[in-house]
Scaffold this motif. Structure first.
Motif, PDB file in Angstrom:
ATOM      1  N   PHE A 298      66.685  25.399  51.471  1.00  9.42           N
ATOM      2  CA  PHE A 298      68.102  25.064  51.619  1.00  9.42           C
ATOM      3  C   PHE A 298      68.448  23.838  50.771  1.00  9.42           C
ATOM      4  O   PHE A 298      69.467  23.826  50.069  1.00  9.42           O
ATOM      5  CB  PHE A 298      68.411  24.801  53.092  1.00  9.42           C
ATOM      6  CG  PHE A 298      69.824  24.362  53.361  1.00  9.42           C
ATOM      7  CD1 PHE A 298      70.894  25.206  53.098  1.00  9.42           C
ATOM      8  CD2 PHE A 298      70.088  23.101  53.876  1.00  9.42           C
ATOM      9  CE1 PHE A 298      72.205  24.799  53.344  1.00  9.42           C
ATOM     10  CE2 PHE A 298      71.383  22.691  54.128  1.00  9.42           C
ATOM     11  CZ  PHE A 298      72.447  23.537  53.862  1.00  9.42           C
ATOM     12  N   GLY A 299      67.605  22.812  50.813  1.00  7.24           N
ATOM     13  CA  GLY A 299      67.848  21.628  49.995  1.00  7.24           C
ATOM     14  C   GLY A 299      67.904  21.960  48.517  1.00  7.24           C
ATOM     15  O   GLY A 299      68.777  21.473  47.782  1.00  7.24           O
TER      16      GLY A 299
ATOM     17  N   ASP B  28      85.751  22.417  54.324  1.00  9.70           N
ATOM     18  CA  ASP B  28      85.559  23.500  53.357  1.00  9.70           C
ATOM     19  C   ASP B  28      84.122  23.548  52.854  1.00  9.70           C
ATOM     20  O   ASP B  28      83.500  24.619  52.804  1.00  9.70           O
ATOM     21  CB  ASP B  28      86.524  23.341  52.176  1.00  9.70           C
ATOM     22  CG  ASP B  28      87.967  23.621  52.571  1.00  9.70           C
ATOM     23  OD1 ASP B  28      88.175  24.236  53.641  1.00  9.70           O
ATOM     24  OD2 ASP B  28      88.876  23.222  51.820  1.00  9.70           O
ATOM     25  N   GLU B  29      83.596  22.395  52.491  1.00  8.43           N
ATOM     26  CA  GLU B  29      82.212  22.371  52.019  1.00  8.43           C
ATOM     27  C   GLU B  29      81.243  22.648  53.167  1.00  8.43           C
ATOM     28  O   GLU B  29      80.185  23.252  52.961  1.00  8.43           O
ATOM     29  CB  GLU B  29      81.894  21.032  51.357  1.00  8.43           C
ATOM     30  CG  GLU B  29      82.547  20.869  49.995  1.00  8.43           C
ATOM     31  CD  GLU B  29      82.063  19.631  49.262  1.00  8.43           C
ATOM     32  OE1 GLU B  29      81.121  19.753  48.466  1.00  8.43           O
ATOM     33  OE2 GLU B  29      82.632  18.547  49.499  1.00  8.43           O
TER      34      GLU B  29
ATOM     35  N   LYS C  17      77.359  29.048  55.261  1.00 11.91           N
ATOM     36  CA  LYS C  17      77.077  30.347  54.642  1.00 11.91           C
ATOM     37  C   LYS C  17      75.803  30.282  53.800  1.00 11.91           C
ATOM     38  O   LYS C  17      74.996  31.220  53.798  1.00 11.91           O
ATOM     39  CB  LYS C  17      78.262  30.773  53.779  1.00 11.91           C
ATOM     40  CG  LYS C  17      79.526  31.090  54.568  1.00 11.91           C
ATOM     41  CD  LYS C  17      80.675  31.451  53.637  1.00 11.91           C
ATOM     42  CE  LYS C  17      81.953  31.727  54.430  1.00 11.91           C
ATOM     43  NZ  LYS C  17      83.106  32.026  53.531  1.00 11.91           N
ATOM     44  N   LEU C  18      75.635  29.175  53.085  1.00 10.22           N
ATOM     45  CA  LEU C  18      74.447  29.020  52.253  1.00 10.22           C
ATOM     46  C   LEU C  18      73.183  28.991  53.109  1.00 10.22           C
ATOM     47  O   LEU C  18      72.171  29.624  52.771  1.00 10.22           O
ATOM     48  CB  LEU C  18      74.554  27.731  51.432  1.00 10.22           C
ATOM     49  CG  LEU C  18      73.403  27.422  50.475  1.00 10.22           C
ATOM     50  CD1 LEU C  18      73.238  28.534  49.448  1.00 10.22           C
ATOM     51  CD2 LEU C  18      73.650  26.086  49.766  1.00 10.22           C
TER      52      LEU C  18
ATOM     53  N   VAL D  65      70.024  31.600  52.985  1.00 12.15           N
ATOM     54  CA  VAL D  65      68.622  31.199  52.846  1.00 12.15           C
ATOM     55  C   VAL D  65      67.792  31.762  53.995  1.00 12.15           C
ATOM     56  O   VAL D  65      66.668  32.236  53.799  1.00 12.15           O
ATOM     57  CB  VAL D  65      68.510  29.657  52.790  1.00 12.15           C
ATOM     58  CG1 VAL D  65      67.050  29.221  52.829  1.00 12.15           C
ATOM     59  CG2 VAL D  65      69.184  29.123  51.536  1.00 12.15           C
ATOM     60  N   LYS D  66      68.356  31.743  55.207  1.00 11.89           N
ATOM     61  CA  LYS D  66      67.642  32.322  56.355  1.00 11.89           C
ATOM     62  C   LYS D  66      67.368  33.803  56.130  1.00 11.89           C
ATOM     63  O   LYS D  66      66.278  34.307  56.425  1.00 11.89           O
ATOM     64  CB  LYS D  66      68.470  32.149  57.632  1.00 11.89           C
ATOM     65  CG  LYS D  66      68.507  30.745  58.195  1.00 11.89           C
ATOM     66  CD  LYS D  66      69.379  30.730  59.443  1.00 11.89           C
ATOM     67  CE  LYS D  66      69.478  29.358  60.064  1.00 11.89           C
ATOM     68  NZ  LYS D  66      70.367  29.356  61.250  1.00 11.89           N
ATOM     69  N   GLY D  67      68.372  34.499  55.594  1.00 14.77           N
ATOM     70  CA  GLY D  67      68.218  35.934  55.375  1.00 14.77           C
ATOM     71  C   GLY D  67      67.208  36.270  54.303  1.00 14.77           C
ATOM     72  O   GLY D  67      66.657  37.379  54.272  1.00 14.77           O
TER      73      GLY D  67
END
Length: 307
Positions: free
Chosen positions: A235-236, A291-292, A298-299, A303-305
């Motif tokens: 994620f990072g 917003d971010e 979502k990001l 990544v989890k998916g």
């Protein structure tokens, strides 16, 4: 204080350096505490040791993104080698008196009170200018002579301070001293070219995935499972790619990953529907706005998916 020799492999936890010796100290005052399980990057360590040896210069400028380990690196060099070190937090209001010293009263008489730079020059300390690129150029230009190993003259007293052989200067900054190209570090200032010409330069980017895994594993041990650490690291990395693409206003730093790990280790968000997102939100995303934050959520799910 006495001098000694240090086995680099043992001191820095790098087996390839075992048996290679380097000058160190025992009993010096002001040695930083060691960060247990600190991960030294071999390429950066080689440059740091060359700087510490004083072979190519006594002054080093470390630039890079926020939270990448710029300031901790020279401090941990000092910790492993037993060197005294003082770190000065810099900003646009830092004055000459904060660095060099000032005239004050001592036992009822006027006397010059040494600042951290003068003490480091006299005693052979490492001095770290944390966020040095935030200093006004009218202040950094005072350092011109000492950055190249020359003496410092104190106008108030006429004294000339010769630098101790072990005197070292480290500057850290989010820019290279030539202005901020990203718009993220508006407090940074353009430094005088003559000052910058006196430094060794190295870029301290975020660690590789393998290095970040070693950092987080050393920090959290078995408190956080590998799959959580791997998820946070991926994620990072994705946030940094999004930042470089102009899709985020800030990336998730290594320091931020550690902060999120600490939140997860506390288990205070275990009752939340998504404890990982709750920790990411509290430790990072909520500082960027709705917003971010939505984009980061979502990001994270993407990544989890992919795991």
């Amino acid at each position: 204080m006495t001098t000694t020799t240090v086995d680099l492999g043992t001191a820095f936890g790098i087996p390839a350096l075992a048996g290679k010796m380097f000058p160190g100290k025992v009993g010096a005052e002001g040695v930083p505490d060691k960060i247990q399980n600190y991960v030294f990057r071999p390429d950066l360590l080689r440059k740091g040791l060359l700087w510490m040896a004083g072979v190519a210069g006594r002054s080093m400028y470390l630039s890079g993104p926020a939270g990448s380990g710029k300031t901790s690196f020279p401090e941990q060099l000092a910790a492993r080698l037993g060197w005294s070190c003082v770190t000065l937090s810099c900003n646009a209001r830092t004055e000459r008196a904060d660095i060099v010293g000032y005239l004050g009263l001592e036992n009822g008489a006027t006397a010059f009170v040494d600042g951290p730079l003068v003490r480091a020059l006299r005693n052979g300390q490492m001095i770290v200018f944390d966020e040095g690129d935030a200093l006004p150029p009218s202040i950094t230009i005072i350092l011109n002579r000492v950055l190249e190993g020359s003496a410092l003259v104190i106008p108030e007293t006429g004294d000339t301070i010769q630098p101790h052989p072990d005197f070292r200067v480290a500057f850290t900054g989010n820019t290279r001293g030539r202005g901020d190209e990203t718009g993220s570090f508006r407090a940074r200032q353009v430094q005088d070219a003559a000052v910058l010409d006196r430094f060794l330069f190295t870029e301290v980017d975020y660690p590789s995935n393998e290095e970040e895994k070693a950092i987080l594993s050393g920090k959290f041990g078995t408190d956080l499972p590998d799959e959580i650490l791997d998820l946070l690291i991926r994620f990072g990395t994705e946030t940094r790619s999004a930042y470089r693409a102009g899709e985020l206003s800030a990336p998730l730093s290594t320091r931020g990953l550690v902060r999120i790990g600490e939140i997860l280790r506390s288990r205070l968000f275990d009752s939340q529907p998504d404890p990982i997102w709750a920790a990411v939100s509290f430790g990072f995303a909520d500082g960027l706005g709705k917003d971010e934050g939505d984009a980061l959520c979502k990001l994270l799910n993407t990544v989890k998916g992919a795991t």
